[in-house]
Every structure is written in C-alpha cells, then in structure tokens.
Scaffold this active site. Structure first.
Site, PDB file in Angstrom:
ATOM      1  N   LYS A 234      -3.924  -1.454  -2.083  1.00 49.27           N
ATOM      2  CA  LYS A 234      -3.531  -1.586  -0.666  1.00 49.27           C
ATOM      3  C   LYS A 234      -4.494  -2.512   0.073  1.00 49.27           C
ATOM      4  O   LYS A 234      -4.079  -3.320   0.910  1.00 49.27           O
ATOM      5  CB  LYS A 234      -3.445  -0.214   0.006  1.00 49.27           C
ATOM      6  CG  LYS A 234      -2.997  -0.362   1.455  1.00 49.27           C
ATOM      7  CD  LYS A 234      -2.329   0.838   2.056  1.00 49.27           C
ATOM      8  CE  LYS A 234      -1.843   0.498   3.470  1.00 49.27           C
ATOM      9  NZ  LYS A 234      -1.245   1.619   4.162  1.00 49.27           N
ATOM     10  N   ARG A 248       2.785  -7.526   2.960  1.00 53.93           N
ATOM     11  CA  ARG A 248       2.580  -6.092   3.239  1.00 53.93           C
ATOM     12  C   ARG A 248       3.893  -5.313   3.196  1.00 53.93           C
ATOM     13  O   ARG A 248       3.904  -4.110   2.964  1.00 53.93           O
ATOM     14  CB  ARG A 248       1.877  -5.920   4.594  1.00 53.93           C
ATOM     15  CG  ARG A 248       1.470  -4.478   4.854  1.00 53.93           C
ATOM     16  CD  ARG A 248       0.458  -4.336   5.966  1.00 53.93           C
ATOM     17  NE  ARG A 248       0.158  -2.929   6.180  1.00 53.93           N
ATOM     18  CZ  ARG A 248      -0.831  -2.490   6.935  1.00 53.93           C
ATOM     19  NH1 ARG A 248      -1.631  -3.331   7.538  1.00 53.93           N
ATOM     20  NH2 ARG A 248      -1.036  -1.198   7.074  1.00 53.93           N
ATOM     21  N   ASN A 252       6.637  -1.135   1.466  1.00 53.60           N
ATOM     22  CA  ASN A 252       7.833  -0.380   1.867  1.00 53.60           C
ATOM     23  C   ASN A 252       8.786  -0.156   0.700  1.00 53.60           C
ATOM     24  O   ASN A 252       9.929   0.258   0.914  1.00 53.60           O
ATOM     25  CB  ASN A 252       8.565  -1.119   2.992  1.00 53.60           C
ATOM     26  CG  ASN A 252       7.750  -1.129   4.264  1.00 53.60           C
ATOM     27  OD1 ASN A 252       6.966  -0.210   4.502  1.00 53.60           O
ATOM     28  ND2 ASN A 252       7.900  -2.157   5.065  1.00 53.60           N
TER      29      ASN A 252
HETATM   30  N1  GLY Z   1       2.356   2.434   4.965  1.00 52.88           N
HETATM   31  C1  GLY Z   1       2.671   1.080   4.837  1.00 52.88           C
HETATM   32  C2  GLY Z   1       1.635   0.156   5.404  1.00 52.88           C
HETATM   33  O1  GLY Z   1       0.546   0.587   5.683  1.00 52.88           O
HETATM   34  O2  GLY Z   1       1.920  -0.982   5.592  1.00 52.88           O
END
Ligand code: GLY
Length: 377
Positions: A234, A248, A252
């Site tokens: 992430k 990003r 999803n």
């Molecule tokens: N939960 C998806 C994001 O943080 O972009």
C-alpha cells in the site's frame, strides 16, 4: 536465564517528501508509542480518540505507554460502530479535543478500527486548521488498509465517506498484540484485504498466503509478516498516487460489487466490509475470466478456493438473507462508481497479481453477469 530474543519491528516508510512517515509493525510495539511520539514531536500532548469497546481492552495500555514517556494525555471515547462517522459525533469530537486544550504541535492518537481512524483523522485535518495524528489500529483491516494512506472521512446522508480529507498521519503503529481480542469473524474480514494485495499485484505473496494462512490466523509471526507485506504494497501505491488519480484505484479491487452488496445489506453486521470485498474480488475475477476473456477460468477458481478455505464468502449465495433484484444492485453500483455514457470504471484482472483500471466496462455486461450469478443462487 537468557532474556528472550525479541524480533525487531518491521518498518515500512510511506514516502511523501516532507510528509513521509513510518508504519512500525511488531508485537508489543505499542509499548514504544510514547517514546516515538516524544521523539517526533518533543513536548507534545496527546488526545487519545477511541471507542467504547477498544477503550475497555486497550486504553489503559496506551495511556501507560504515553505516560511512561512523559506524554500528557486526554481521552475522547465515542460510541462503537459506523454510526459514529456522523456530523453529530464529529462535532462532539472536535469540541472535546479543543476543550482538552490540544494546540497546534500536539497530536491526536486514533486508537481503534477504521471508524475511529477515519473520524479522528478527519478531526485532525481541521481542528485548529490541522493537527498531527498517529494511527494505532486495533483491527486487521485497519492495520493493512484504513490506517495507511491518509484517507479520512465521515458519512453523509448521500453515502459513506463523502465528507473528508486526505490527511496523512505522522506515524502508524501496527501491533498484532492488539488483535488478540479481535473476534474471529472480524479478523477473517480483515484477512480479505490482505489477500487483495496478492491479487492486485503480487502473485508470489498470494501463493505464500495459500500456504501460510493458518499461521496468520494463529496471529503469530506470519501475521506480522502478512501485515508488513500488505503495508509495503500500500505504501508504494500511496507514494505514487496519494490523491487516487490513477494507480491507487487498484486498491478498490473487489469494491465495485463489494460496496453494492454492503449497501444492499445496510452496512450492517449481516455483511462485514472484508466479507463484501471477498465476494467482490471473487466476482471481479469471474467477470474478468468469463465475460472479458482476460484470464483462464482456472485462475478465478484458484482465488475462490483460497478465499473459501479461509472461511470467507465468495458468491451472492453466501450473503445471508434476501438480496435486491439485479436492477437495484446495478443502481447501487452506479451510485457508488462513476458511470460515463453507460460505461463503468472497474478494477479488472489479467491474472492473479495483475489488476488494472478499466474505465470502459459496459454496464450491460455487468448486468448480464449479475443476472447469471443470481440465477445460480
Ligand atoms: N482503502 C483504499 C485506499 O486507501 O485508497
């Protein structure tokens, strides 16, 4: 007697220039919270924001960790649950933080799951025109998703997370010991988000999860490792696309179908977020395979096999209770996602670990697919 060897925590940096921050992952790292805040913001006071359930289990530990490093604290306890992401609770929270004399230069500590993190992070973005905040997630889902990346929000009458801000924390402490009290169903729901990282960009991680998911559920070192790999994935994406203008959106994966199902269930205990995302990911793989011809059906079956082995739902038939008709599900999808000239933006896959953003998915294809899935129920 030799002292037990304590493994060093893993540190993942979210690289955003002057707003870069560390995610510190390790069992019992919460004990270092006060020292870490004191090092980052010497002399800062801390307002701890948490909910009633988390307060019972973890507030004393966190307060002790802060006091031990000389950090003066106050606390704001909100009701547990999504209903706290409201204007009313947000106002109460902002007023309580101001009343506790938190000034610029002090910090908010968000101690809890996604609701607390979103709410406290949003308050931090506006109180006194912006305060620093630290995320201390207490759910697996928050560990690997909502605590990282700076998305903060409350809900509007028109939908979830519609009023908010991008506001990055200055530190995230992910301590698997805080998950010891997490109910099994909540843990499993968070696991779906871990699987998502394998599916969207890392087939080797997915294979590792297939082999090691039981150890992860045992909440030992494999759990720590899975959190670290997920946060690293992430962090890379957020560093490249903080404001979700492109890459990003890959995060999803599973959310188009998943959000519609969650909404159909009234965002209730009937279907937890991670459960909805598990079904959404299974459907996204099936849709990519059977309707878009992007990958062999066997790859979609492999994904479904793993999610099911871990006890996650994988199809419409697994949603307890009645579901609305396909037309209503399509309305929910259209409300949630941008539709332009009948085309949906969708996260599709060319294989396990090979997700991509497709802006031109024909709604009629999605409708036909959902009708087929309803008929199979
Ligand atoms: N939960 C998806 C994001 O943080 O972009």
């Amino acid at each position: 007697m030799t002292a037990p060897v304590r493994a060093e925590p893993s540190i993942v940096t979210v690289s955003l220039g002057a707003r870069s921050y560390d995610i510190v992952i390790g069992r019992d790292v919460v004990g270092s919270l006060g020292a870490r805040i004191a090092a980052l913001r010497p002399g800062a006071k801390a307002a701890i924001v948490t909910d009633e359930n988390v307060a019972r289990c973890h507030l004393a530990t966190v307060e002790a960790a802060l006091a031990g490093a000389g950090v003066v604290t106050s606390r704001v306890i909100v009701p547990a649950g999504e209903a706290s992401k409201s204007y009313r609770v947000f106002e109460q929270l902002c007023e309580a933080v101001i009343a506790s004399r938190i000034e610029r230069g002090d910090v908010i500590v968000a101690l809890g799951g996604g609701v607390v993190g979103d709410l406290a992070g949003f308050a931090a973005s506006v109180v006194r025109r912006g305060l620093d905040y630290v995320q201390v997630p207490t759910t697996l889902l928050a560990d690997v998703d909502s605590s990282v990346g700076g998305k903060t929000a409350i809900d509007s009458a028109h939908g979830k997370n519609l009023v908010g801000a991008f506001h990055q924390p200055i530190l995230v402490l992910a301590d698997p010991a805080l998950l010891d009290t997490l109910p099994e169903r909540e843990f499993r729901s968070g696991y779906a988000e871990i699987v998502k990282y394998g599916l969207l960009g890392d087939v080797a991680f997915f294979s590792w999860l297939e082999a090691n998911w039981r150890e992860i559920f045992a909440r030992g070192p494999a759990c720590e490792q899975a959190i670290a790999v997920s946060c690293r994935a992430k962090a890379v994406i957020v560093a490249r696309d903080e404001r979700e203008t492109g890459e990003r959106q890959l995060l999803n994966l599973g959310h188009t179908f998943g959000h519609a199902l969650e909404a159909a269930c009234g965002f209730s205990e009937r279907l937890l977020h991670g459960e909805a995302i598990a079904i959404g990911m299974a459907l996204a793989f099936e849709f990519s395979a059977t309707r878009q011809g992007l990958l062999p059906k066997a790859a979609a079956e492999r994904v479904i096999r793993h999610l099911a082995a871990a006890g996650l739902p994988t199809g419409l038939r697994d949603v307890p209770g009645p579901l609305p008709a396909v037309d209503q599900l399509m309305d929910l999808i259209a409300q949630d996602k941008k539709v332009r000239r009948g085309m949906l933006t969708f996260i599709l896959v060319r294989g396990i670990g090979a997700a991509f953003v497709e802006t031109g998915v024909d709604q009629r294809e999605v409708r036909a697919f959902l009708s087929e899935k309803r008929a199979e129920q």
